[in-house]
Enzyme design. Structure first.
Site, PDB file in Angstrom:
ATOM      1  N   SER A  24     109.096  65.190 -16.240  1.00 38.61           N
ATOM      2  CA  SER A  24     109.221  65.670 -14.860  1.00 38.61           C
ATOM      3  C   SER A  24     108.444  64.700 -13.980  1.00 38.61           C
ATOM      4  O   SER A  24     107.535  64.013 -14.457  1.00 38.61           O
ATOM      5  CB  SER A  24     108.703  67.100 -14.719  1.00 38.61           C
ATOM      6  N   GLU A  26     106.530  64.055 -10.186  1.00 38.84           N
ATOM      7  CA  GLU A  26     105.958  64.691  -8.991  1.00 38.84           C
ATOM      8  C   GLU A  26     105.964  63.719  -7.810  1.00 38.84           C
ATOM      9  O   GLU A  26     105.578  62.563  -7.946  1.00 38.84           O
ATOM     10  CB  GLU A  26     104.527  65.145  -9.303  1.00 38.84           C
ATOM     11  N   THR A  57     104.851  68.204  -3.734  1.00 39.36           N
ATOM     12  CA  THR A  57     103.570  68.877  -3.511  1.00 39.36           C
ATOM     13  C   THR A  57     103.535  69.597  -2.162  1.00 39.36           C
ATOM     14  O   THR A  57     104.388  69.394  -1.289  1.00 39.36           O
ATOM     15  CB  THR A  57     102.397  67.875  -3.582  1.00 39.36           C
ATOM     16  N   ALA A  60      97.421  70.004   1.596  1.00 38.69           N
ATOM     17  CA  ALA A  60      96.228  70.849   1.633  1.00 38.69           C
ATOM     18  C   ALA A  60      96.345  71.904   2.739  1.00 38.69           C
ATOM     19  O   ALA A  60      96.727  71.596   3.864  1.00 38.69           O
ATOM     20  CB  ALA A  60      95.005  69.979   1.866  1.00 38.69           C
ATOM     21  N   HIS A  86     105.890  72.980  -4.871  1.00 38.96           N
ATOM     22  CA  HIS A  86     104.516  73.437  -5.076  1.00 38.96           C
ATOM     23  C   HIS A  86     104.201  74.459  -3.977  1.00 38.96           C
ATOM     24  O   HIS A  86     104.814  74.473  -2.909  1.00 38.96           O
ATOM     25  CB  HIS A  86     103.535  72.268  -4.959  1.00 38.96           C
ATOM     26  N   ASP A 118      92.788  74.023  -2.412  1.00 32.09           N
ATOM     27  CA  ASP A 118      91.372  73.795  -2.142  1.00 32.09           C
ATOM     28  C   ASP A 118      91.056  74.150  -0.697  1.00 32.09           C
ATOM     29  O   ASP A 118      91.924  74.080   0.174  1.00 32.09           O
ATOM     30  CB  ASP A 118      91.031  72.316  -2.397  1.00 32.09           C
ATOM     31  N   HIS A 161      88.008  72.584 -14.798  1.00 32.55           N
ATOM     32  CA  HIS A 161      88.017  72.605 -13.329  1.00 32.55           C
ATOM     33  C   HIS A 161      86.569  72.553 -12.844  1.00 32.55           C
ATOM     34  O   HIS A 161      85.714  73.238 -13.393  1.00 32.55           O
ATOM     35  CB  HIS A 161      88.722  73.877 -12.820  1.00 32.55           C
ATOM     36  N   ASN A 173      90.768  81.516 -17.445  1.00 32.61           N
ATOM     37  CA  ASN A 173      91.544  81.455 -16.202  1.00 32.61           C
ATOM     38  C   ASN A 173      92.963  80.935 -16.460  1.00 32.61           C
ATOM     39  O   ASN A 173      93.938  81.469 -15.930  1.00 32.61           O
ATOM     40  CB  ASN A 173      90.818  80.561 -15.182  1.00 32.61           C
ATOM     41  N   GLN A 224      92.441  53.416  -5.172  1.00 28.60           N
ATOM     42  CA  GLN A 224      92.957  54.690  -4.658  1.00 28.60           C
ATOM     43  C   GLN A 224      92.832  55.798  -5.724  1.00 28.60           C
ATOM     44  O   GLN A 224      92.395  56.911  -5.439  1.00 28.60           O
ATOM     45  CB  GLN A 224      94.431  54.511  -4.260  1.00 28.60           C
ATOM     46  N   PHE A 228      90.919  59.414  -5.762  1.00 28.42           N
ATOM     47  CA  PHE A 228      91.556  60.720  -6.068  1.00 28.42           C
ATOM     48  C   PHE A 228      90.799  61.420  -7.201  1.00 28.42           C
ATOM     49  O   PHE A 228      90.528  62.604  -7.145  1.00 28.42           O
ATOM     50  CB  PHE A 228      92.989  60.546  -6.593  1.00 28.42           C
ATOM     51  N   HIS A 278     104.587  64.853 -17.569  1.00 28.84           N
ATOM     52  CA  HIS A 278     104.748  64.997 -16.121  1.00 28.84           C
ATOM     53  C   HIS A 278     104.124  63.759 -15.491  1.00 28.84           C
ATOM     54  O   HIS A 278     102.973  63.427 -15.778  1.00 28.84           O
ATOM     55  CB  HIS A 278     104.007  66.263 -15.661  1.00 28.84           C
ATOM     56  N   ARG A 284     106.667  56.383  -6.068  1.00 33.01           N
ATOM     57  CA  ARG A 284     107.063  55.047  -6.519  1.00 33.01           C
ATOM     58  C   ARG A 284     107.775  55.178  -7.858  1.00 33.01           C
ATOM     59  O   ARG A 284     107.488  56.104  -8.607  1.00 33.01           O
ATOM     60  CB  ARG A 284     105.836  54.167  -6.738  1.00 33.01           C
TER      61      ARG A 284
HETATM   62  P1  FAD Z   1      92.878  78.525 -10.121  1.00 29.83           P
HETATM   63  O1  FAD Z   1      93.606  78.505 -11.405  1.00 29.83           O
HETATM   64  O2  FAD Z   1      92.917  79.776  -9.311  1.00 29.83           O
HETATM   65  O3  FAD Z   1      91.363  78.181 -10.507  1.00 29.83           O
HETATM   66  C1  FAD Z   1      90.459  77.520  -9.666  1.00 29.83           C
HETATM   67  C2  FAD Z   1      89.026  77.758 -10.149  1.00 29.83           C
HETATM   68  O4  FAD Z   1      88.642  79.068  -9.819  1.00 29.83           O
HETATM   69  C3  FAD Z   1      88.823  77.629 -11.658  1.00 29.83           C
HETATM   70  O5  FAD Z   1      87.566  77.014 -11.871  1.00 29.83           O
HETATM   71  C4  FAD Z   1      88.825  79.050 -12.141  1.00 29.83           C
HETATM   72  O6  FAD Z   1      88.078  79.179 -13.344  1.00 29.83           O
HETATM   73  C5  FAD Z   1      88.179  79.759 -10.974  1.00 29.83           C
HETATM   74  N1  FAD Z   1      88.612  81.149 -10.837  1.00 29.83           N
HETATM   75  C6  FAD Z   1      89.889  81.611 -10.770  1.00 29.83           C
HETATM   76  N2  FAD Z   1      89.893  82.959 -10.621  1.00 29.83           N
HETATM   77  C7  FAD Z   1      88.597  83.322 -10.582  1.00 29.83           C
HETATM   78  C8  FAD Z   1      87.946  84.573 -10.417  1.00 29.83           C
HETATM   79  N3  FAD Z   1      88.635  85.712 -10.275  1.00 29.83           N
HETATM   80  N4  FAD Z   1      86.591  84.602 -10.410  1.00 29.83           N
HETATM   81  C9  FAD Z   1      85.857  83.451 -10.562  1.00 29.83           C
HETATM   82  N5  FAD Z   1      86.439  82.238 -10.695  1.00 29.83           N
HETATM   83  C10 FAD Z   1      87.780  82.176 -10.702  1.00 29.83           C
HETATM   84  N6  FAD Z   1      96.716  71.192  -4.510  1.00 29.83           N
HETATM   85  C11 FAD Z   1      97.405  71.319  -3.349  1.00 29.83           C
HETATM   86  O7  FAD Z   1      96.804  71.608  -2.293  1.00 29.83           O
HETATM   87  N7  FAD Z   1      98.784  71.125  -3.305  1.00 29.83           N
HETATM   88  C12 FAD Z   1      99.505  70.823  -4.407  1.00 29.83           C
HETATM   89  O8  FAD Z   1     100.720  70.663  -4.315  1.00 29.83           O
HETATM   90  C13 FAD Z   1      98.812  70.676  -5.655  1.00 29.83           C
HETATM   91  N8  FAD Z   1      99.498  70.395  -6.793  1.00 29.83           N
HETATM   92  C14 FAD Z   1      98.819  70.320  -7.992  1.00 29.83           C
HETATM   93  C15 FAD Z   1      99.543  70.087  -9.164  1.00 29.83           C
HETATM   94  C16 FAD Z   1      98.891  69.998 -10.397  1.00 29.83           C
HETATM   95  C17 FAD Z   1      99.699  69.777 -11.647  1.00 29.83           C
HETATM   96  C18 FAD Z   1      97.458  70.121 -10.456  1.00 29.83           C
HETATM   97  C19 FAD Z   1      96.736  69.986 -11.759  1.00 29.83           C
HETATM   98  C20 FAD Z   1      96.730  70.368  -9.287  1.00 29.83           C
HETATM   99  C21 FAD Z   1      97.399  70.490  -8.055  1.00 29.83           C
HETATM  100  N9  FAD Z   1      96.706  70.765  -6.859  1.00 29.83           N
HETATM  101  C22 FAD Z   1      97.390  70.876  -5.668  1.00 29.83           C
HETATM  102  C23 FAD Z   1      95.232  70.897  -6.859  1.00 29.83           C
HETATM  103  C24 FAD Z   1      94.748  72.373  -6.987  1.00 29.83           C
HETATM  104  O9  FAD Z   1      95.108  73.113  -5.847  1.00 29.83           O
HETATM  105  C25 FAD Z   1      93.221  72.336  -7.138  1.00 29.83           C
HETATM  106  O10 FAD Z   1      92.881  71.731  -8.353  1.00 29.83           O
HETATM  107  C26 FAD Z   1      92.477  73.642  -6.956  1.00 29.83           C
HETATM  108  O11 FAD Z   1      91.075  73.362  -6.911  1.00 29.83           O
HETATM  109  C27 FAD Z   1      92.646  74.684  -8.060  1.00 29.83           C
HETATM  110  O12 FAD Z   1      93.891  75.200  -8.098  1.00 29.83           O
HETATM  111  P2  FAD Z   1      94.342  76.106  -9.380  1.00 29.83           P
HETATM  112  O13 FAD Z   1      95.707  76.522  -9.115  1.00 29.83           O
HETATM  113  O14 FAD Z   1      94.027  75.418 -10.631  1.00 29.83           O
HETATM  114  O15 FAD Z   1      93.316  77.346  -9.180  1.00 29.83           O
END
Ligand code: FAD
Length: 299
Positions: A24, A26, A57, A60, A86, A118, A161, A173, A224, A228, A278, A284
């Protein structure tokens, strides 16, 4: 066991004897007309590889909401390539996020990459859910499941994370997200394959059986990608920094080293049994086209 001549390596087996490999790709939603041209040019070169899906994606804080929807809709309607949108839950009510999900469904989009996102201040800052919003990706996955029959991917972190208190919390999680109805996890970029394998082992021990697809980041610009990586909690091993050291002004050697590094990473993963990949394309196509070829995938 790999022989000294590499005979038992899957990446060197005749293509017809190999397992099916799923890829896949992205992309991110382009901001300008010139960037949009590059987006479509790259997509048209990668589409003939028959990816399982291409994903776009979500900027933010939902900053690309309309552009993400527009790009994924066009991919779905005009190219026939399965597309995934996303979605994050930062700064939005459940109702607003649900409306985006319904918009995806109306546009014929059947795949979602569901993320928490985030805070606007950046990854290092504590995440505060919207008072009426989804409070985590697991919560979001459960919400999406109520709205339709989507294929859902979630994020996984081979180096943990940054906000997970410890490994148990991190794996718990991930399990919550999959138990809530996600179909697979896609990892954050990583450069030590050992980190990926240790992560998969932890997940399997915790009873997670869903695919954990490695997210591969080809290095078009080391500077870059190092930036990231720093922002998302992925580490840059010293050996990797050494390989790119002093190449800022030498794009040709930089490109060759980037191809060699990515080739080493994907062939090693393939040789040790990974069959799904993925790729973070950054819109690119060149390096990804070459890597797909090493995986035995051709137009
Ligand atoms: P979660 O799975 O909710 O977890 C985040 C953190 O919170 C973890 O440390 C978890 O342990 C903790 N946590 C969760 N629930 C609880 C709870 N109830 N109590 C205490 N702690 C908890 N970001 C974007 O803005 N746009 C995108 O399109 C995007 N695409 C991505 C694609 C991939 C494949 C990846 C790996 C990341 C992507 N991100 C994107 C980044 C992502 O949004 C960040 O990494 C963000 O910090 C965490 O998102 P998550 O979905 O993993 O969160």
């Amino acid at each position: 066991m790999v022989s000294a001549t590499g005979e038992s390596r899957l990446s060197r087996q005749p293509e017809e004897g190999r397992p099916d490999i799923a890829v896949s790709f992205e992309f991110f939603p382009p901001k300008t007309d010139a960037m949009e041209d590059r987006f479509w040019a790259s997509l048209s070169r990668l589409a003939p590889l028959g990816p399982r899906f291409v994903s776009v994606t979500y900027g933010a804080g939902g900053s690309t909401r309309e552009r993400t929807l527009r790009m994924v809709s066009r991919i779905t309607n005009e190219t026939g390539v399965p597309a995934a949108a996303h979605l994050t839950c930062v700064g939005a009510t459940r109702g607003e996020v649900d409306d985006v999900v319904r918009g995806y469904a109306e546009a014929g989009i059947a795949r979602i990459v569901a993320l928490r996102g985030d805070p606007p201040e950046g990854v290092g800052h504590a995440f505060t859910p919207h008072p009426d919003g989804y409070n985590s990706a697991a919560d979001l996955v459960a919400g999406i499941r109520k709205l339709g029959d989507f294929d859902i991917s979630v994020a996984a972190y081979p180096e943990k994370h940054p906000q997970s208190a410890d490994w148990d919390a991190d794996i718990d999680n991930l399990k919550r997200k999959l138990d809530a109805g996600a179909d697979r996890a896609i990892t954050q970029m990583f450069f030590e394959n050992g980190d990926y394998w240790r992560f998969v082992e932890r997940a399997r021990k915790a009873g997670i059986s869903a695919p954990i697809v490695p997210g591969i980041q080809p290095i078009h610009s080391f500077r870059q990608i190092a930036g990231f990586a720093g922002r998302c909690g992925a580490s840059i091993p010293q050996w990797l920094a050494d390989r790119f050291g002093g190449l800022d002004e030498d794009p040709e050697t930089h490109a060759l080293v980037a191809a060699a590094v990515a080739a080493e990473q994907v062939t090693e993963l393939l040789d040790s049994g990974v069959t799904e990949f993925h790729f973070y394309t950054l819109n690119r196509s060149n390096l990804v086209l070459a890597l797909a070829r090493l995986l035995g995938i051709r137009p």
